[in-house]
Design an enzyme around this catalytic site. Structure first.
Site, PDB file in Angstrom:
ATOM      1  N   GLU A  58     -16.977  -9.466 -13.397  1.00  9.46           N
ATOM      2  CA  GLU A  58     -18.140  -9.254 -13.462  1.00  9.46           C
ATOM      3  C   GLU A  58     -18.774  -8.861 -12.335  1.00  9.46           C
ATOM      4  OE1 GLU A  58     -18.659  -8.092 -16.641  1.00  9.46           O
ATOM      5  OE2 GLU A  58     -18.951 -10.518 -17.700  1.00  9.46           O
ATOM      6  N   HIS A  79     -16.594  -4.160 -15.249  1.00 10.12           N
ATOM      7  CA  HIS A  79     -15.690  -5.330 -15.313  1.00 10.12           C
ATOM      8  C   HIS A  79     -14.299  -4.903 -15.080  1.00 10.12           C
ATOM      9  CE1 HIS A  79     -16.223  -7.280 -19.792  1.00 10.12           C
ATOM     10  NE2 HIS A  79     -14.749  -6.193 -19.231  1.00 10.12           N
ATOM     11  N   ASP A 132      -7.390 -12.734 -18.301  1.00  7.80           N
ATOM     12  CA  ASP A 132      -8.102 -13.276 -18.344  1.00  7.80           C
ATOM     13  C   ASP A 132      -8.040 -14.299 -19.636  1.00  7.80           C
ATOM     14  OD1 ASP A 132      -8.784 -11.068 -20.032  1.00  7.80           O
ATOM     15  OD2 ASP A 132     -10.330 -10.526 -18.803  1.00  7.80           O
ATOM     16  N   ASN A 139     -19.752  -2.182 -18.749  1.00  4.64           N
ATOM     17  CA  ASN A 139     -20.922  -2.724 -17.356  1.00  4.64           C
ATOM     18  C   ASN A 139     -19.441  -2.243 -16.003  1.00  4.64           C
ATOM     19  OD1 ASN A 139     -19.160  -5.256 -16.930  1.00  4.64           O
ATOM     20  ND2 ASN A 139     -20.867  -6.845 -17.652  1.00  4.64           N
TER      21      ASN A 139
HETATM   22  P1  PGA Z   1     -12.561  -2.753 -24.632  1.00  4.86           P
HETATM   23  O1  PGA Z   1     -12.811  -3.491 -23.491  1.00  4.86           O
HETATM   24  O2  PGA Z   1     -11.027  -2.097 -24.499  1.00  4.86           O
HETATM   25  O3  PGA Z   1     -12.571  -3.511 -25.695  1.00  4.86           O
HETATM   26  O4  PGA Z   1     -13.849  -2.014 -24.340  1.00  4.86           O
HETATM   27  C1  PGA Z   1     -12.587  -2.880 -21.962  1.00  4.86           C
HETATM   28  C2  PGA Z   1     -12.978  -4.357 -21.151  1.00  4.86           C
HETATM   29  O5  PGA Z   1     -13.643  -5.714 -21.485  1.00  4.86           O
HETATM   30  O6  PGA Z   1     -12.579  -4.432 -19.964  1.00  4.86           O
END
Ligand code: PGA
Length: 250
Positions: free
Chosen positions: A143, A138, A67, A136
């Site tokens: 999302e 994702h 992404d 959340n």
């Molecule tokens: P993080 O991000 O490893 O910084 O918690 C996880 C994500 O958003 O996929």
């Protein structure tokens, strides 16, 4: 699903590094899609250490991004391209010519997404994808919502996701772009092997819903239950809400 729970986040990092090292040993020209969050940083540091010790050769492999923030060029320190440069490509010894990036600064983002899917296809798809998980639910920047998207696409980021990504933007949530580009569910579920890594108590409820809950677009990670080769790496905190029978060391 293979769920492995480790005592510490360092043990998680070592196990994730082992899995990536094994893929590079068996398939030196593997195409790897590597997450750009905080959670996998320790695994990348471990891989870089193994490379320095001469145990690991990533020079034939390719990296594809998962992404990128919309409107953020590759040179911007907040970009995931910059993250890959800093933590992955140089330190682990990937060949910069074998990196496929989503261009967040492209003028036509939809065209960039379509180009990206063609580029992934031309590379023969993804051997291994290493994912984090958003609080959340994702994966990538797919999302939660009414529906999910198969192809690479432009995403409207949730407020909580922007908050969680504020630190590379000086901690200012208002500086975090509102939109991003993300590979879709097809590229994730089409990867030959999926690794998902989560550490810390703030991921525990999401992990429980993703692993034990129903398949739902409200928890994009729940769709990983449909994949043939998905390996989940957790520390005890992230696994703390899983029922005992859901946890088996692998
Ligand atoms: P993080 O991000 O490893 O910084 O918690 C996880 C994500 O958003 O996929």
């Amino acid at each position: 699903m293979q769920v492995q729970v480790f005592r510490t986040s360092d043990e998680v990092a070592a196990a994730v590094a082992d899995a990536i090292e094994q893929v590079l040993a068996s398939t030196p020209a593997a195409v790897l899609a590597l997450a750009t969050g905080r959670t996998p940083l320790a695994a990348y540091a471990e891989l870089a250490r193994r490379r320095r010790e001469g145990r690991l050769d990533a020079s034939q492999a390719a990296i594809v991004g998962i992404d990128e923030f919309a409107g953020v060029p590759a040179g911007d320190p907040g970009s995931f391209a910059a993250y890959l440069e800093q933590h992955v490509i140089g330190p682990i010894g990937f060949d910069p010519r074998r990196v496929e990036r989503l261009d967040g600064a492209a003028r036509n983002l939809d065209a960039e997404c379509a180009r990206y899917d063609r580029a992934l296809e031309a590379r023969g798809g993804v051997h291994l994808i290493l994912l984090g998980i958003g609080a959340n639910g994702h994966i990538g920047f797919n999302e939660p919502g009414e529906s999910l998207v198969a192809a690479t696409h432009v995403v409207e980021l949730h407020a909580s996701t922007r908050q969680d990504n504020a630190s590379p933007f000086g901690g200012d949530v208002n500086a975090v772009p509102t939109r991003a580009l993300s590979i879709g569910m097809q590229a994730i579920l089409g990867a030959r092997c999926v690794l998902l890594v989560a550490t810390g108590a703030d991921k525990a409820a999401t992990i429980e819903r993703a692993l034990n809950g129903p398949l739902t677009t409200r928890v994009p990670a729940s769709w990983l239950q449909t994949h043939r080769d998905v390996r989940i790496y957790l520390d005890r905190e992230a696994a703390s809400l899983l029922r005992g029978e859901a946890v088996r060391a692998g």
